[in-house]
Write a protein that holds these residues in place. Structure first.
Motif, mmCIF file in Angstrom:
data_model
loop_
_atom_site.group_PDB
_atom_site.id
_atom_site.type_symbol
_atom_site.label_atom_id
_atom_site.label_comp_id
_atom_site.label_asym_id
_atom_site.label_seq_id
_atom_site.Cartn_x
_atom_site.Cartn_y
_atom_site.Cartn_z
ATOM 1 N N THR A 53 11.312 -1.985 4.569
ATOM 2 C CA THR A 53 10.413 -3.136 4.540
ATOM 3 C C THR A 53 9.910 -3.484 5.935
ATOM 4 O O THR A 53 8.709 -3.726 6.150
ATOM 5 N N ALA A 54 10.832 -3.517 6.903
ATOM 6 C CA ALA A 54 10.431 -3.830 8.281
ATOM 7 C C ALA A 54 9.516 -2.758 8.851
ATOM 8 O O ALA A 54 8.533 -3.070 9.549
ATOM 9 N N LEU A 55 9.793 -1.494 8.558
ATOM 10 C CA LEU A 55 8.958 -0.417 9.077
ATOM 11 C C LEU A 55 7.558 -0.468 8.466
ATOM 12 O O LEU A 55 6.546 -0.269 9.167
ATOM 13 N N ALA A 56 7.473 -0.750 7.172
ATOM 14 C CA ALA A 56 6.163 -0.851 6.530
ATOM 15 C C ALA A 56 5.343 -1.995 7.121
ATOM 16 O O ALA A 56 4.135 -1.856 7.385
ATOM 17 N N ALA A 57 5.983 -3.147 7.349
ATOM 18 C CA ALA A 57 5.262 -4.270 7.956
ATOM 19 C C ALA A 57 4.822 -3.944 9.379
ATOM 20 O O ALA A 57 3.718 -4.317 9.802
ATOM 21 N N THR A 58 5.663 -3.216 10.120
ATOM 22 C CA THR A 58 5.302 -2.840 11.490
ATOM 23 C C THR A 58 4.109 -1.899 11.513
ATOM 24 O O THR A 58 3.176 -2.067 12.306
ATOM 25 N N VAL A 59 4.129 -0.905 10.641
ATOM 26 C CA VAL A 59 3.011 0.047 10.579
ATOM 27 C C VAL A 59 1.718 -0.670 10.205
ATOM 28 O O VAL A 59 0.647 -0.422 10.793
ATOM 29 N N LEU A 60 1.789 -1.554 9.223
ATOM 30 C CA LEU A 60 0.597 -2.291 8.804
ATOM 31 C C LEU A 60 0.054 -3.149 9.935
ATOM 32 O O LEU A 60 -1.169 -3.187 10.186
ATOM 33 N N LEU A 61 0.938 -3.846 10.650
ATOM 34 C CA LEU A 61 0.494 -4.700 11.744
ATOM 35 C C LEU A 61 -0.152 -3.881 12.856
ATOM 36 O O LEU A 61 -1.214 -4.258 13.394
ATOM 37 N N VAL A 62 0.454 -2.768 13.217
ATOM 38 C CA VAL A 62 -0.092 -1.935 14.286
ATOM 39 C C VAL A 62 -1.451 -1.369 13.906
ATOM 40 O O VAL A 62 -2.396 -1.360 14.706
ATOM 41 N N LEU A 63 -1.579 -0.918 12.669
ATOM 42 C CA LEU A 63 -2.858 -0.359 12.234
ATOM 43 C C LEU A 63 -3.953 -1.424 12.219
ATOM 44 O O LEU A 63 -5.102 -1.151 12.623
ATOM 45 N N VAL A 64 -3.618 -2.632 11.761
ATOM 46 C CA VAL A 64 -4.626 -3.700 11.744
ATOM 47 C C VAL A 64 -5.075 -4.030 13.162
ATOM 48 O O VAL A 64 -6.288 -4.182 13.437
#
Length: 499
Positions: A53-64
């Motif tokens: 969950t934390a990794l998915a949120a991190t990837v999404l934030l970085v991509l945005v």
């Protein structure tokens, strides 16, 4: 019918006539390393779900962020790895700039996710081995992901100016954070079981002091948050200058989001200022008794920081931690056995509250590039907070003992103290006559039971006999059955010899 006979417990070693007794499985017991498939699946979820969950949120934030700012996506893996490490308070070095002052909101969210997942997986009656497996599962996922992020940042060092942090600092922060998450999750579900593993008995005054310390910390943080909000509106005129580096709406949104992420750091600094300690900004400092000029970053999160020179009325704010300490002492004076000669719960509350703020101050401080070290003066924070909470708590405790009515200590509801209702059999109260006349004592003849072909008329209420199944040629088993005689209220005409 006596009250003792209205409740009969069925023991695991008892058996009735004609029942087949299954012997326990022979062979060695499974070792600590053996897990059932269901338990292994639960531990796998504890290890994987918060990390994924934390990794998915991190990837999404970085991509945005990268897509919004038009940054090349080739550095996305390194950015994801650096963000993961920053969320766990691991200092990063970009070029010649060291960033150790990191926001606490992502860290708090990650620890909360791990603690919640751990609490869901705690068994009803855990053993030390089960708690060890659970703690290992909480640590496994984050440690594995931290190792991957360290490898990614090491490979990206030749492409972008990002230095890989030291493994000791990275793994150390992750271990500390997730050990705290595991402890919080286990304690929230099985506190009594954990206390049972402690070889020494925990005094009541220590438990009450710890509970009061929790409320004291929350009250102090609440006062600091309120002071931050008031100071923000007082210095609202600085808002335009805080966004002067923003060139478009995206920059404004990014600076606002960054300030919200740093909001807990600001509240912890405000709590330090209310106690009388100074908040250091490199060579400068801000406190109730003076403001020293220094280089401060212009961001919206620092709008509430007061400007100099210090006003004389600022010293009145020292009454806030004193009042918080007095309130905690009043509670302990009413609920504990503290007295002026033995204020153990009050001193425990002051010590644990100060220790908690010391840990929060360490988490909320760090190196900030060219500004230098930013954070609360730790030595002054410890001295002043233990003074306010200890002295104020003592005054409140003495006041409560002399002028207020003490109350009984609160006891937490413990699910482990419940009876196992499935192991008990209850008789319906309607089967018995509740006529008051039946309360008169009635004498009965001693019943007789045939044992080994002889009538035994005189025996105690509890008799140990060995019962074999009808028609069986085997000798009675060695197992002993506790037989409790229940005398029924039979009419006189139904009484026959031998019954």
């Amino acid at each position: 019918m006596s009250a003792r006979n209205s409740l009969v417990r069925r023991t695991s070693g008892s058996r009735g006539i004609g029942e087949t007794v299954v012997a326990p499985p022979s062979g060695p017991e499974p070792g600590w390393w053996s897990l059932s498939p269901e338990r292994a699946r639960t531990l796998l979820l504890v290890a994987a779900r918060p990390t994924i969950t934390a990794l998915a949120a991190t990837v999404l934030l970085v991509l945005v962020v990268m897509l919004t700012t038009g940054t090349d996506l080739t550095s996305a893996p390194a950015a994801v790895a650096a963000t993961w490490l920053a969320a766990h308070q691991v200092p990063l070095t970009v070029g010649r700039t060291t960033l150790g002052l990191l926001p606490l909101v992502p860290t708090a969210v990650l620890v909360w996710l791990a603690a919640r997942e751990c609490a869901r997986a705690v068994p009803n009656r855990p053993t030390p081995v089960e708690l060890g497996w659970l703690t290992g599962a909480v640590l496994a996922g984050p440690l594995l992901m931290t190792a991957v992020c360290l490898a990614v940042t090491g490979d990206a060092a030749g492409v972008i100016p990002l230095e890989s942090p030291g493994p000791i600092a990275a793994f150390g922060w992750v271990l500390v954070l997730y050990l705290g998450a595991a402890a919080a999750g286990i304690a929230s579900r099985a506190w009594s079981s954990v206390c049972a593993f402690v070889p020494i008995e925990i005094p009541v005054w220590a438990v009450l002091g710890a509970r009061a310390a929790r409320r004291t910390v929350l009250r102090m943080l609440g006062c600091a948050a309120l002071a931050t909000v008031i100071s923000f509106f007082v210095h609202l005129s600085r808002l335009d200058g805080a966004f002067q580096q923003a060139h478009n709406a995206t920059d404004v949104l990014g600076m606002t989001l960054l300030s919200l992420l740093y909001l807990p750091n600001v509240v912890i600094g405000a709590a330090g200022i209310l106690s009388g300690a100074a908040v250091l900004f490199g060579a400068g400092s801000v406190g109730l008794f003076g403001v020293t000029g220094g280089h401060m970053p212009v961001v919206p999160a620092l709008i509430p920081v007061p400007e100099g020179p210090a006003s004389p009325w600022w010293a009145v704010l020292l009454l806030v931690p004193l009042a918080v300490g007095v309130l905690g002492g009043i509670e302990l004076g009413r609920t504990s056995d503290d007295r002026p000669g033995a204020p153990w719960a009050t001193l425990t509350c002051a010590a644990l509250s100060t220790l908690t703020f010391l840990v929060l101050a360490i988490l909320g401080s760090g190196q900030l590039g060219a500004v230098g070290w930013v954070g609360v003066d730790l030595l002054m924070l410890v001295v002043l907070m233990v003074t306010w909470f200890g002295f104020g708590g003592f005054v409140g405790m003495v006041f409560a003992r002399r002028f207020l009515t003490p109350t009984e200590p609160e006891e937490d509801y413990d699910a482990d103290d419940e009876y196992e209702y499935e192991d008990y059999y209850y008789y319906d109260d309607d089967e018995y006559d509740d006529d008051p006349a039946d309360d008169d004592p009635v004498e009965y003849d001693d019943p007789a039971v045939e044992v080994d072909g002889e009538l035994v008329e005189d025996f105690d209420d509890e008799l140990e006999v060995s019962i074999a199944a009808p028609g069986s040629t085997d000798e009675p088993a060695d197992d002993i059955v506790d037989v409790e005689v229940v005398e029924s209220d039979l009419p006189d005409e139904d009484k026959t010899p031998g019954r």
